[in-house]
Design an enzyme around this catalytic site. Sequence first.
Site: not given
Length: 637
Positions: A351, A465, A467, A478
């Site tokens: 990532h 959360y 994104s 993001t």
Amino acid sequence: GRRGYSSAGAAEFLHRSIVPTMHYQRSLPRLPVPKLEDTIMRYLNAQKPLLNDDQYRKTEELAHAFEKGIGRELHEQLVAQDNQNKHTSYITGPWFDMYLTAREPVVLNFNAFMSFNPDPKPEYNDQLTRATNMTVSAVRFMKTFRAGYLEPEVFHLNPEKSDTELFKKIIRFVPSSVSWFGAYMVNAYPLDMSQYFRLFNSTRLPKLKKDELYTDEKAKHLLVLRNGNFYVFDVIDRDGNMLKPSEIQAHLKYILSDNSPAPAFPLGYLSSENRDTWASLRKNLLDNGNEEALQKVDSAVFCLSLDDFPVKDFMHLSHTMLHGDGANRWYDKSFNLIITKDGTAGINFEHSWGDGVAVLRFQNEVFKDSTKSPAISPQSQPASVDSSKAVQKLDFKLNDALKAGITKAKQKFDSTVESLSVNMIQFQEGGKDLLKQKKVSPDAVAQLAFQMAFLRQYNQTVATYESCSTAAFKHGRTETIRPASVHTKKCSEAFVKELSKHSTEELHKLIVECSKYHGRLTKEAAMGQGFDRHLFGLRYLALSKGLALPDFYQDQAYALLNHNIISTSTLVSPAVQLGGFGPVVSDGFGVGYQVHDDWIGCNVSAYPTRNGKEFLQCIYKSLEDIFNVLKGKKIGS
């Protein structure tokens, strides 16, 4: 022909866009640094549902003191710094740093997966056929991108006007320095494509304290993993043309029929280690005469992982694509294309280099090309080439310390994976169509269901959360949407705790409130107007200047808001069957979800402190209740 053909007659490119791939990149708007007072206000709005009155008062005091004092100074420095770096965004440096300095293993903590839909033609789901076709399509994508022929990534709000040949014919003559404005005039938003080059020939190298991203675009070989063994062969010839599909097929067939035993000490496990541990083991590998072999791994076009078992069900699919067995993956590669015995395919990606947007575009193109213009058919004969000469099996020289390191890595990996549960549901009673008809946001409803479910299961509201891509800006990454709000809390409490007190109309109204607020948060985040990245940037600036960490950041409430117990991410695509990731904290849920036209899919990962199966049952019940209220039906508790 629009697709370039090599002498071999196979298409070398996916397509030839008349608008060059990077046409809009120069003129993309810059990611805004929000106003400090907006950030503080949004931060307090997100804190409100998580704190009691006393806690909130304390947090509010700290926030306002920060806003008037050190926060203001940091903000002004951040803005000044941003104005001096117009080629990038204020979040780029800190964000890469955040990922690359993290010492946790990348697998389960950072890497995510997306699995492909099966090929609509069943006989094409044969492992060799699909591996060949997907490899060819992936190489075509790489060549198309590098030649500048890949269609630029554009978000069309009004496709009838902007997604047309006429528009493309005009815009390609508009200079790159202003081309974005031309698109903007017809309600089209070109997206940042600066991450795409790292899809190929790239890897994350473990280094002490901070890893490095490495790319070598000159390398022409593919890395193939099977049974824990490493193989490489060239997929590009010295003129830069792709190898004939029948030759790629021959080499893959050779690898699939190789009956070398699995290595006693599979190297793949090392890429699942703590980054510092892995960094010192890697140094040992290099000192032990493995430099050339590791160079082949690191520079390979990508990693193709061929698994020797079929996929049993969606749960097994998630485990396979999210982590697999550890021996047959190289988690540091920008992505692993995984294909199981029954032709089920997926992507596991690292990532730090990029976000879902770039990977999803790659997946969409590879799926479309490999199913609509497959390079070979199940009846195709592999080329009669000597694969034993073309395919090199990598041999690693291991000393006792390395063997011990691999054994320990395997033990750690196995016990972590053992403790991870993955579960899923498909809610079949409605989806996007019905929700739009009822004028509520489909994403808002899914997020409301998660809040309601957690309240039902654990009787609390926790940091959540979601994104949101900021790829509409130059070097955007993001932003966080904070789905837990005073609105979702009020609505959830009404449904879970005081159902008898509310009429269906009142409940309906509460859902609409949530939908409006969530829509606003989503729009703000997509426009770079969230608060999370801004506060992160200010904190990063303070630390990089060697300042003492401001009190604001030492508030327990700040830590709590950033301990995201419910971490969520969504995507819908014709190429993707399902996506998912691990929990981001040990007592959290990792929630991948998709709202389709007439159903909703949801996939939840968790460690033993949380019950993911029960959470999903609560999500199902919440969705049922919400849909019933929207349909005007009374709901029973």
